[in-house]
Design a protein around this motif. Structure first.
Motif, PDB file in Angstrom:
ATOM      1  N   ALA B 102       0.843  -1.199   0.000  1.00 24.29           N
ATOM      2  CA  ALA B 102       0.000   0.000   0.000  1.00 24.29           C
ATOM      3  C   ALA B 102       0.879   1.250   0.000  1.00 24.29           C
ATOM      4  CB  ALA B 102      -0.928  -0.005   1.222  1.00 24.29           C
ATOM      5  N   ILE B 103       1.949   1.197   0.758  1.00 23.31           N
ATOM      6  CA  ILE B 103       2.867   2.348   0.814  1.00 23.31           C
ATOM      7  C   ILE B 103       3.486   2.590  -0.559  1.00 23.31           C
ATOM      8  CG2 ILE B 103       5.083   3.120   1.775  1.00 23.31           C
ATOM      9  CD1 ILE B 103       4.151   1.669   4.425  1.00 23.31           C
ATOM     10  N   LYS B 104       3.844   1.497  -1.243  1.00 26.04           N
ATOM     11  CA  LYS B 104       4.392   1.652  -2.601  1.00 26.04           C
ATOM     12  C   LYS B 104       3.348   2.266  -3.530  1.00 26.04           C
ATOM     13  CE  LYS B 104       7.373  -2.419  -2.591  1.00 26.04           C
ATOM     14  NZ  LYS B 104       7.355  -3.798  -3.112  1.00 26.04           N
ATOM     15  N   LYS B 105       2.109   1.847  -3.350  1.00 33.04           N
ATOM     16  CA  LYS B 105       1.057   2.369  -4.219  1.00 33.04           C
ATOM     17  C   LYS B 105       0.819   3.855  -3.948  1.00 33.04           C
ATOM     18  CE  LYS B 105      -3.757   1.493  -5.445  1.00 33.04           C
ATOM     19  NZ  LYS B 105      -4.816   0.494  -5.504  1.00 33.04           N
ATOM     20  N   ILE B 106       0.890   4.247  -2.664  1.00 32.01           N
ATOM     21  CA  ILE B 106       0.774   5.676  -2.343  1.00 32.01           C
ATOM     22  C   ILE B 106       1.919   6.413  -3.035  1.00 32.01           C
ATOM     23  CG2 ILE B 106       0.897   7.387  -0.467  1.00 32.01           C
ATOM     24  CD1 ILE B 106      -0.383   5.174   1.335  1.00 32.01           C
ATOM     25  N   GLY B 107       3.058   5.739  -3.053  1.00 38.26           N
ATOM     26  CA  GLY B 107       4.144   6.220  -3.914  1.00 38.26           C
ATOM     27  C   GLY B 107       5.089   7.206  -3.275  1.00 38.26           C
ATOM     28  N   GLU B 108       4.625   8.422  -3.050  1.00 43.10           N
ATOM     29  CA  GLU B 108       5.552   9.422  -2.549  1.00 43.10           C
ATOM     30  C   GLU B 108       5.501   9.476  -1.038  1.00 43.10           C
ATOM     31  OE1 GLU B 108       5.255  13.152  -4.454  1.00 43.10           O
ATOM     32  OE2 GLU B 108       5.993  12.241  -6.316  1.00 43.10           O
ATOM     33  N   TYR B 109       6.628   9.234  -0.425  1.00 45.90           N
ATOM     34  CA  TYR B 109       6.656   9.351   1.030  1.00 45.90           C
ATOM     35  C   TYR B 109       8.063   9.685   1.491  1.00 45.90           C
ATOM     36  CZ  TYR B 109       8.428   4.597   0.541  1.00 45.90           C
ATOM     37  OH  TYR B 109       9.164   3.504   0.173  1.00 45.90           O
ATOM     38  N   ASP B 110       8.124  10.483   2.546  1.00 46.58           N
ATOM     39  CA  ASP B 110       9.411  10.803   3.155  1.00 46.58           C
ATOM     40  C   ASP B 110       9.557  10.051   4.482  1.00 46.58           C
ATOM     41  OD1 ASP B 110      10.258  12.968   1.267  1.00 46.58           O
ATOM     42  OD2 ASP B 110       8.313  13.750   1.916  1.00 46.58           O
ATOM     43  N   ILE B 111       8.468  10.058   5.245  1.00 44.29           N
ATOM     44  CA  ILE B 111       8.521   9.424   6.557  1.00 44.29           C
ATOM     45  C   ILE B 111       7.344   8.463   6.711  1.00 44.29           C
ATOM     46  CG2 ILE B 111       8.539   9.805   9.055  1.00 44.29           C
ATOM     47  CD1 ILE B 111       9.507  12.610   8.614  1.00 44.29           C
ATOM     48  N   ILE B 112       7.639   7.255   7.179  1.00 43.61           N
ATOM     49  CA  ILE B 112       6.574   6.326   7.585  1.00 43.61           C
ATOM     50  C   ILE B 112       6.647   6.233   9.096  1.00 43.61           C
ATOM     51  CG2 ILE B 112       5.671   3.983   7.395  1.00 43.61           C
ATOM     52  CD1 ILE B 112       7.401   3.722   4.823  1.00 43.61           C
ATOM     53  N   LEU B 113       5.518   6.435   9.755  1.00 43.29           N
ATOM     54  CA  LEU B 113       5.498   6.362  11.219  1.00 43.29           C
ATOM     55  C   LEU B 113       4.671   5.177  11.688  1.00 43.29           C
ATOM     56  CD1 LEU B 113       4.986  10.153  11.949  1.00 43.29           C
ATOM     57  CD2 LEU B 113       6.884   8.804  12.854  1.00 43.29           C
ATOM     58  N   CYS B 114       5.202   4.447  12.645  1.00 46.56           N
ATOM     59  CA  CYS B 114       4.473   3.349  13.278  1.00 46.56           C
ATOM     60  C   CYS B 114       4.581   3.521  14.786  1.00 46.56           C
ATOM     61  CB  CYS B 114       5.101   1.996  12.932  1.00 46.56           C
ATOM     62  SG  CYS B 114       4.808   1.432  11.264  1.00 46.56           S
ATOM     63  N   GLY B 115       3.729   2.775  15.504  1.00 48.42           N
ATOM     64  CA  GLY B 115       3.887   2.718  16.950  1.00 48.42           C
ATOM     65  C   GLY B 115       5.030   1.779  17.298  1.00 48.42           C
ATOM     66  N   GLU B 116       5.578   1.961  18.479  1.00 49.86           N
ATOM     67  CA  GLU B 116       6.646   1.068  18.957  1.00 49.86           C
ATOM     68  C   GLU B 116       6.123  -0.370  19.005  1.00 49.86           C
ATOM     69  OE1 GLU B 116       7.999   0.369  23.608  1.00 49.86           O
ATOM     70  OE2 GLU B 116       7.040   2.240  23.134  1.00 49.86           O
ATOM     71  N   ALA B 117       4.869  -0.530  19.386  1.00 45.52           N
ATOM     72  CA  ALA B 117       4.236  -1.857  19.414  1.00 45.52           C
ATOM     73  C   ALA B 117       2.739  -1.652  19.522  1.00 45.52           C
ATOM     74  CB  ALA B 117       4.743  -2.674  20.592  1.00 45.52           C
ATOM     75  N   SER B 118       1.972  -2.654  19.075  1.00 44.13           N
ATOM     76  CA  SER B 118       0.517  -2.549  19.175  1.00 44.13           C
ATOM     77  C   SER B 118       0.064  -3.045  20.546  1.00 44.13           C
ATOM     78  CB  SER B 118      -0.142  -3.369  18.069  1.00 44.13           C
ATOM     79  OG  SER B 118       0.245  -4.729  18.178  1.00 44.13           O
ATOM     80  N   THR B 119      -1.040  -2.479  21.049  1.00 47.01           N
ATOM     81  CA  THR B 119      -1.422  -2.816  22.424  1.00 47.01           C
ATOM     82  C   THR B 119      -2.059  -4.196  22.571  1.00 47.01           C
ATOM     83  OG1 THR B 119      -3.316  -1.415  22.032  1.00 47.01           O
ATOM     84  CG2 THR B 119      -1.626  -0.547  23.464  1.00 47.01           C
ATOM     85  N   ASP B 120      -2.501  -4.796  21.474  1.00 47.18           N
ATOM     86  CA  ASP B 120      -3.080  -6.141  21.646  1.00 47.18           C
ATOM     87  C   ASP B 120      -2.014  -7.246  21.543  1.00 47.18           C
ATOM     88  OD1 ASP B 120      -2.747  -5.623  18.947  1.00 47.18           O
ATOM     89  OD2 ASP B 120      -4.641  -6.526  18.323  1.00 47.18           O
ATOM     90  N   LEU B 121      -1.196  -7.168  20.509  1.00 46.79           N
ATOM     91  CA  LEU B 121      -0.215  -8.251  20.330  1.00 46.79           C
ATOM     92  C   LEU B 121       1.195  -7.873  20.776  1.00 46.79           C
ATOM     93  CD1 LEU B 121      -1.452  -9.757  16.974  1.00 46.79           C
ATOM     94  CD2 LEU B 121      -2.049 -10.377  19.309  1.00 46.79           C
ATOM     95  N   PHE B 122       1.452  -6.587  20.868  1.00 45.42           N
ATOM     96  CA  PHE B 122       2.695  -6.089  21.435  1.00 45.42           C
ATOM     97  C   PHE B 122       3.939  -6.780  20.880  1.00 45.42           C
ATOM     98  CE2 PHE B 122       5.653  -4.608  24.669  1.00 45.42           C
ATOM     99  CZ  PHE B 122       5.253  -3.289  24.718  1.00 45.42           C
ATOM    100  N   SER B 123       4.079  -6.762  19.564  1.00 42.05           N
ATOM    101  CA  SER B 123       5.246  -7.402  18.950  1.00 42.05           C
ATOM    102  C   SER B 123       6.337  -6.415  18.589  1.00 42.05           C
ATOM    103  CB  SER B 123       4.839  -8.120  17.663  1.00 42.05           C
ATOM    104  OG  SER B 123       3.831  -9.046  17.932  1.00 42.05           O
ATOM    105  N   GLY B 124       5.947  -5.231  18.170  1.00 45.25           N
ATOM    106  CA  GLY B 124       6.945  -4.295  17.665  1.00 45.25           C
ATOM    107  C   GLY B 124       7.590  -4.809  16.399  1.00 45.25           C
ATOM    108  N   GLN B 125       6.851  -5.590  15.658  1.00 46.73           N
ATOM    109  CA  GLN B 125       7.428  -6.267  14.508  1.00 46.73           C
ATOM    110  C   GLN B 125       7.169  -5.531  13.202  1.00 46.73           C
ATOM    111  OE1 GLN B 125       6.973 -10.412  12.491  1.00 46.73           O
ATOM    112  NE2 GLN B 125       6.645 -10.739  14.654  1.00 46.73           N
ATOM    113  N   ILE B 126       5.950  -4.985  13.093  1.00 47.68           N
ATOM    114  CA  ILE B 126       5.514  -4.484  11.786  1.00 47.68           C
ATOM    115  C   ILE B 126       6.406  -3.364  11.254  1.00 47.68           C
ATOM    116  CG2 ILE B 126       3.615  -3.272  10.603  1.00 47.68           C
ATOM    117  CD1 ILE B 126       2.801  -6.100  11.004  1.00 47.68           C
ATOM    118  N   GLY B 127       6.768  -2.407  12.115  1.00 46.01           N
ATOM    119  CA  GLY B 127       7.566  -1.261  11.658  1.00 46.01           C
ATOM    120  C   GLY B 127       8.858  -1.701  10.981  1.00 46.01           C
ATOM    121  N   PRO B 128       9.776  -2.350  11.733  1.00 47.52           N
ATOM    122  CA  PRO B 128      11.037  -2.781  11.127  1.00 47.52           C
ATOM    123  C   PRO B 128      10.843  -3.748   9.955  1.00 47.52           C
ATOM    124  CG  PRO B 128      11.140  -3.010  13.518  1.00 47.52           C
ATOM    125  CD  PRO B 128       9.744  -2.596  13.183  1.00 47.52           C
ATOM    126  N   LYS B 129       9.753  -4.509   9.991  1.00 46.11           N
ATOM    127  CA  LYS B 129       9.500  -5.439   8.896  1.00 46.11           C
ATOM    128  C   LYS B 129       9.196  -4.678   7.608  1.00 46.11           C
ATOM    129  CE  LYS B 129       7.750 -10.045   8.861  1.00 46.11           C
ATOM    130  NZ  LYS B 129       7.008 -11.109   9.514  1.00 46.11           N
TER     131      LYS B 129
END
Ligand code: FAD
Ligand code: AMP
Lengths: 318, 253
Positions: B102-129
Motif C-alpha cells: 500500500a505504501i508503494k502504491k501511495i508512492g511518494e513518502y518521506d517518513i513512515i510512522l508506526c507505533g513502537e508496538a501494538s497494544t493487543d499483540l505487542f510485537s513491535g514487529q511491523i515497523g522494522p519489517k
C-alpha cells in the motif's frame, strides 16, 4: 540448522541451551554467531555453553545498526544454510529480527516464552492481549525467525571439554543511510526486579521524586526488598532508572509479595506482575482498577498508609 | 513532506474476559480502538506537517468497522485514509506485506510512522519489517523527533541508553508513548473529517498469492484469580488486618 545470535553474551548462553536442544532433537547442529571482531575467547565460551559451531562474521561496523546487521545476518544465513534463527529479544534484537524477516519474507515470532517440538514441528508460545492469553504458534515455512527474552531459558552448565569448529569469514555490507550521532548511557541502579522476592512498586500517586523514600522505608523493613515502578515514573518523569520499570513493556516479575502503591492498575502494568504470589494495592481511589488485581487492598492516601504500614510490619517482625 | 502513518484497530485488552469452560479469551463484542501508540505516531506526523506542510495518509489493515476508527484519525489531522481488509487467513507476514505494498502504491513518502508496538499483540514487529521490505532505513523507539528539510534526527529510548540517530529520507520511524500527548479533535474537526477521503483498496490490487508463514494453533486464556479483600475504613485497623493477613500467608520474610 539453528543459528543463535545476541549482542548480549549471557542471553546468547540461554539461547544456546534451547537452540542446541532443538538441533539435537532434530538431528542437526547449532551454530552461535559472532558479529564484529574475531574473538576466540568468546567463540570458545559459546562452544562450552553448547554451540556445536561458531561462525564469526568479521566486520568493521563499530556500533549496532539494524540495517547493516540484518544484511550481515542475511548473508550468513545464505552462506550457512541455517533455517532456524534464534535472536535475543532485547531492543536491538527485536528490530533486527523483524527487519530480517522483512528482507527474507520469513515468518517471525517475537518474545517466545516457550519453544518445543510438537508433531516434530517447532512450536512456540507467547503472551498476547496484555497477559490475558497465550498464543501457540507454528511455522508454515522456512526460514523461521524467533526472538527470546532473557531469563526464559536456563543456560547449560559450562563444559570446557565441549569441542566445536570456529569458522571465520569477512562479511561486507553496504552503508546504511542512518547514522548514530550520540550515545548517552543512562544511569542504572543495577537493581534486579526480576529476581526480587518482595517488591514495593511506585506509581504516579507519588507527588515528588523525594517521596519515593516512603516506599524505600517500607522496602527496607521487608526482606528481599526491591523497589519497582510503573512506566510513567521511569519513562516520563525519569524518577527511577528503567531497571525498575515493571509491565508489558518493562520487566516481568514474580515476587512472593508485590505491593503496588499509587498505581492505577492499567492492564499494561498488570501484565508485568500478574504472576506475583500475593498482591497488595494501596490507592486512595476506591474504584481504582488495581483492587481487581489484588489480594489485599487498602483504600487510603499513600502518604498516610505507607508510614503506618512500615511501622506495623517492623513491629510484627521484631 | 509526505508522511504515512500505519495505524491498527485493536480490541481493548483491558476488557477481555476468559471463558471459564473453554479457557479461551472472549474476543467478540469487546470495544475496539486505535492502538494507543499509533495516536502518538499520528500526533508526531501532524507536528511535522505543521512545520513543513505536506500530506498525511493513514493506512490500516483491518476489518470493515475500522473505517470508524480511521475517521477519528482524520478528525485528529490526517488528510486521507486507506483501509485494506484482512484476508481470511493472515499473520504478521501478510499484514506487513500489505502495508508495504500500500505504501508503494501511495508512492511518494518521506517518513513512515508506526507505533513502537501494538497494544493487543505487542510485537513491535511491523515497523522494522516494513522497513526491511521496502529496504529503507529505520529508526525505532523514538522518544523525540526533529524533522528537517532533508534529514531527520531522533532520540531513541534504548533502555539503558539513549541513542541519537540521523537519517535522510525516506525513513521508517517507530515512536514511543512518551514522545507526545495526542490531541483531541474539536467538534469542528470531527465534522470536517466527514469530507476527507477514505480509500478502500482490495487485496488483489496490491499483491496476489500471499500465504501466511505462521499458523496459530491455539489461543489459551490466562485468568487471574485474586482474593480482592479491600480494607476501607479506619486506617490503623486496615493496616493491622493487612499485616496479620500477610503474616498468615507467610510472605513477610
Ligand atoms: C503499549 C503500552 C505499553 C505500556 N507498558 C507499560 C508498562 O510496562 N508498565 C506500566 O506501568 N505501564 C505501561 N503502560 C502505561 C499504562 O497504560 C498506564 O498508563 C500506567 O501504568 C499508569 O501508571 P500509574 O498507575 O503510575 O499512573 P496513573 O494511572 O496516573 O495512576 C496513579 C494512581 O495513583 C492514585 N493516587 C494518586 N494519589 C494518591 C495518593 N496520595 N495515595 C494513594 N493513591 C494515590 C490514583 O488514584 C491513581 O489510581 C503502557 C501503555 C501502553 C499503551
Ligand atoms: N493491521 C495493521 N494496520 C496498520 N498498521 C499496523 C497494523 N498492525 C501493526 N501496525 C503498525 O505496526 C506497529 C507495531 O505493531 P505490532 O508489530 O503488532 O506490535 C503498530 O503500532 C502500527 O503502527
Amino acid at each position: 540448522m539453528v543459528l543463535v545470535y545476541s549482542d548480549n553474551k549471557k542471553l546468547t548462553f540461554e539461547l544456546l541451551s534451547k537452540g542446541s536442544e532443538l538441533a539435537k532433537d532434530l538431528g542437526k547442529k547449532s551454530t552461535a554467531l559472532i558479529i564484529g571482531k574475531n574473538d576466540d575467547l568468546l567463540a570458545n565460551e559459546y562452544i562450552s555453553y553448547g554451540a556445536d559451531n561458531v561462525f564469526v562474521a568479521e566486520s568493521d561496523i563499530d556500533s549496532f545498526k539494524a540495517e547493516e546487521y540484518a544484511e550481515i545476518l542475511e548473508k550468513v544465513i545464505n552462506e550457512t544454510g541455517k533455517d532456524t534463527i534464534l535472536i535475543g529479544s532485547n531492543k536491538n534484537g527485536k528490530e533486527l529480527a523483524s527487519r530480517l524477516a522483512g528482507k527474507l519474507n520469513a515468518g517471525c515470532i517475537v518474545d517466545c516464552t516457550n519453544i518445543y517440538l510438537k508433531d516434530n514441528k517447532i512450536t512456540t508460545e507467547r503472551v498476547v492481549y496484555s497477559g490475558n492469553a497465550i498464543s501457540v504458534e507454528q511455522f508454515n515455512s522456512k526460514p523461521r525467525i524467533l526472538t527470546i527474552s532473557s531469563k526464559v531459558f536456563e543456560p547449560l552448565k559450562k563444559d570446557a571439554n565441549r569441542k566445536g569448529e570456529i569458522v571465520k569469514k569477512k562479511i561486507e555490507t553496504g552503508k546504511s543511510s542512518s547514522k548514530i550521532l550520540k550515545i548517552k548511557e543512562a544511569v542504572t541502579e543495577d537493581v534486579n526486579v526480576e529476581d526480587a522476592d518482595i517488591i514495593v512498586s511506585c506509581g504516579r500517586g507519588f507527588k515528588n521524586k523525594g517521596d519515593i523514600k516512603l516506599a524505600n522505608e517500607l522496602a527496607d523493613v521487608l526482606k528481599g526488598r526491591t523497589i519497582g515502578c510503573s512506566r510513567p515514573i521511569a519513562a516520563d518523569l525519569k524518577w527511577m532508572s528503567e531497571d525498575h520499570w515493571i509491565g508489558l513493556s518493562g520487566h516481568k516479575v514474580k515476587p512472593k509479595l508485590y505491593i503496588a502503591t499509587g498505581i492505577s492498575g492499567q492492564i499494561q502494568h498488570i501484565a508485568g506482575m500478574r504472576d506475583s504470589g500475593v498482591i497488595v494495592a494501596i490507592n486512595k481511589d476506591p474504584d481504582a482498577l488495581i483492587f481487581k488485581s489484588a489480594d489485599y487492598g487498602i483504600v487510603g492516601d499513600l502518604y498516610e498508609v505507607l508510614p503506618k504500614l512500615t511501622s506495623a510490619i517492623k513491629d510484627k517482625m521484631s | 513532506m509526505n508522511i504515512i502513518v500505519c495505524a491498527k484497530q485493536v480490541v481493548d485488552a483491558s476488557e477481555i474476559k476468559i471463558d471459564s469452560s473453554s479457557n479461551k479469551p472472549i474476543l467478540e463484542g469487546i470495544p475496539k480502538k486505535i492502538s494507543d501508540i499509533d495516536k502518538n505516531a499520528l500526533e508526531e506526523a501532524i507536528k511535522i506537517k505543521e512545520k513543513h506542510n505536506g500530506k498525511i495518509t493513514v493506512v490500516t489493515v483491518g476489518s470493515a468497522d475500522a473505517k470508524e476508527r480511521i475517521k477519528e484519525l482524520l478528525a485528529m489531522g490526517a488528510d486521507e485514509g486507506v483501509l485494506i481488509p484482512y484476508p481470511d487467513k493472515y499473520d504478521y507476514h501478510i499484514v506487513s506485506t500489505l502495508l508495504a505494498e500500500a505504501i508503494k502504491k501511495i508512492g511518494e513518502y518521506d517518513i513512515i510512522l508506526c507505533g513502537e508496538a501494538s497494544t493487543d499483540l505487542f510485537s513491535g514487529q511491523i515497523g522494522p519489517k516494513i522497513a526491511g521490505l521496502l529496504d529503507i532505513s529505520q529508526i525505532t523507539y523514538a522518544q523525540s523527533v526533529n524533522a528537517e528539510k532533508d534529514k531527520v534526527t531522533a532520540e531513541r529510548n534504548m533502555g539503558e541508553k539513549s541513542v541519537t540517530s540521523e537519517s535522510s529520507y525516506p525513513v521508517l520511524i517507530t515512536v514511543t508513548k512518551e514522545i507526545n500527548e495526542p490531541r483531541l479533535p474539536s467538534l469542528m474537526q470531527i465534522l470536517g473529517a466527514a469530507n476527507k477521503p477514505i480509500n478502500e483498496w482490495d487485496i488483489e490490487s496490491l499483491v496476489v498469492g500471499l500465504e501466511p508463514k505462521i499458523k496459530t494453533v491455539e489461543l489459551k486464556g490466562v485468568s487471574m484469580d485474586r482474593k480482592n479483600i479491600v480494607f476501607e475504613n479506619n486506617l490503623d485497623d486496615s493496616v493491622g488486618k493487612l499485616v496479620d493477613n500477610l503474616a498468615k500467608d507467610g510472605v513477610l520474610g
